[in-house]
Design a protein around this motif. Structure first.
Motif, PDB file in Angstrom:
ATOM      1  N   UNK A  73       0.812  -1.218   0.000  1.00  0.00           N
ATOM      2  CA  UNK A  73       0.000   0.000   0.000  1.00  0.00           C
ATOM      3  C   UNK A  73       0.841   1.262   0.000  1.00  0.00           C
ATOM      4  N   UNK A  74       2.081   1.146  -0.390  1.00  0.00           N
ATOM      5  CA  UNK A  74       2.980   2.288  -0.375  1.00  0.00           C
ATOM      6  C   UNK A  74       2.841   3.174  -1.598  1.00  0.00           C
ATOM      7  N   UNK A  75       3.805   4.035  -1.770  1.00  0.00           N
ATOM      8  CA  UNK A  75       3.743   5.065  -2.810  1.00  0.00           C
ATOM      9  C   UNK A  75       4.163   4.581  -4.183  1.00  0.00           C
ATOM     10  N   UNK A  76       4.983   3.512  -4.250  1.00  0.00           N
ATOM     11  CA  UNK A  76       5.545   3.116  -5.539  1.00  0.00           C
ATOM     12  C   UNK A  76       5.311   1.619  -5.790  1.00  0.00           C
ATOM     13  N   UNK A  77       5.205   1.232  -7.053  1.00  0.00           N
ATOM     14  CA  UNK A  77       5.020  -0.187  -7.373  1.00  0.00           C
ATOM     15  C   UNK A  77       6.255  -1.003  -7.023  1.00  0.00           C
ATOM     16  N   UNK A  78       6.011  -2.243  -6.602  1.00  0.00           N
ATOM     17  CA  UNK A  78       7.090  -3.170  -6.249  1.00  0.00           C
ATOM     18  C   UNK A  78       7.030  -4.376  -7.166  1.00  0.00           C
ATOM     19  N   UNK A  79       8.189  -4.781  -7.691  1.00  0.00           N
ATOM     20  CA  UNK A  79       8.299  -5.934  -8.581  1.00  0.00           C
ATOM     21  C   UNK A  79       9.225  -6.947  -7.936  1.00  0.00           C
ATOM     22  N   UNK A 100      14.540  -8.904 -16.388  1.00  0.00           N
ATOM     23  CA  UNK A 100      13.172  -8.593 -16.813  1.00  0.00           C
ATOM     24  C   UNK A 100      12.495  -7.663 -15.814  1.00  0.00           C
ATOM     25  N   UNK A 101      12.723  -7.908 -14.528  1.00  0.00           N
ATOM     26  CA  UNK A 101      12.155  -7.026 -13.508  1.00  0.00           C
ATOM     27  C   UNK A 101      12.674  -5.611 -13.668  1.00  0.00           C
ATOM     28  N   UNK A 102      13.957  -5.475 -14.016  1.00  0.00           N
ATOM     29  CA  UNK A 102      14.525  -4.156 -14.229  1.00  0.00           C
ATOM     30  C   UNK A 102      13.889  -3.430 -15.396  1.00  0.00           C
ATOM     31  N   UNK A 103      13.648  -4.152 -16.483  1.00  0.00           N
ATOM     32  CA  UNK A 103      12.986  -3.558 -17.646  1.00  0.00           C
ATOM     33  C   UNK A 103      11.595  -3.063 -17.273  1.00  0.00           C
TER      34      UNK A 103
END
Length: 257
Positions: free
Chosen positions: A92-98, A188-191
């Motif tokens: 629920x934070x401010x930025x997406x996490x991968x 891929x996560x970095x892309x």
């Protein structure tokens, strides 16, 4: 000087957060959980997206059981709630996490991956919930969040029988969002993170904050919130610039990179 239990590296707008107990297969103890919380907080203040990965042979082998056995029921309850708080900061934070997953992603490691918004795995990834076969119960949010991804029936099977899912089965079940070639999860996560980091902040806010809540609402309430979020996002400066680029044929078409 001891190595950090969690590494944090900023690459442009993307924060790279690495679990760093490779000799313990990145099992989560209290110190690592605290370090993860601090890293996530720092990332959310400085980056536009984050990648969570594991150093060494696997993503995360779950709860460090060596710290678990001596706890009272009350202590276990509060320990579980501390995991919820850290994973909520991700979800629920401010930025997406991968999550970039290789090797074991089991127990608490799977709960951590489930707290991320996108999961990328290579063919070495294995997903399991061994808590049931060890006489304990999940405590990092799986009964709510992982069950929503997999479905309660599949999670019941995994907990009662100890069944593990390989990467291909996890992708079919909707747990893995992207399946890569061997060793390709981190790249891929970095892309993806670099792409996500370019998203308009109001759109990200809607996806991370409104969308999960809409799933718990009655239909008309959900549609109302969707319309409010659309009104907010589509009148923002990023939306105006994006629409102009599309109309002037300067933007890529849907499906193009």
């Amino acid at each position: 000087m001891a190595e950090a239990l969690v590494t944090l590296e900023l690459r442009g707008r993307v924060a790279w957060i690495g679990l760093n107990r490779p000799a313990k297969r990145n099992a989560i103890n209290d110190a690592l959980l605290a370090a993860l919380d601090a890293a996530v907080g720092e990332a959310q203040g400085q980056a536009r997206a984050m990648v969570v990965f594991g150093h060494g042979p696997c993503f995360c082998a779950g709860l460090d059981l060596s710290e678990h056995g001596a706890r009272s029921a009350e202590a276990v309850f509060h320990h579980s709630r501390s995991w919820h708080a850290v994973f909520r900061r991700i979800r629920s934070g401010r930025i997406p996490a991968i999550a970039a997953i290789h090797g074991a992603c089991v127990g608490g490691g799977l709960e951590l991956a489930s707290a991320c918004h996108i999961r990328v795995a290579d063919p070495s990834a294995i997903f399991a919930l061994p808590e049931g076969t060890r006489g304990i119960f999940v405590g990092g949010g799986a009964s709510v969040h992982l069950a929503r991804i997999l479905g309660a029936a599949r999670m019941t099977d995994m907990m009662l029988t100890g069944r593990a899912l390989d990467a291909a089965a996890a992708e079919r079940a909707g747990l893995v969002t992207y399946l890569t070639e061997p060793g390709g999860a981190v790249d891929q996560a970095g892309v993806l993170a670099a792409k996500v980091a370019q998203m308009a902040p109001l759109t990200v806010l809607g996806v991370l904050q409104a969308l999960p809540r809409i799933q718990d609402m009655a239909e008309e309430d959900g549609l109302f919130v969707e319309s409010m979020m659309a009104a907010l996002a589509q009148t923002g400066p990023e939306a105006q610039a994006g629409l102009a680029a599309f109309l002037e044929k300067r933007a890529a078409k849907a499906g193009e990179s």
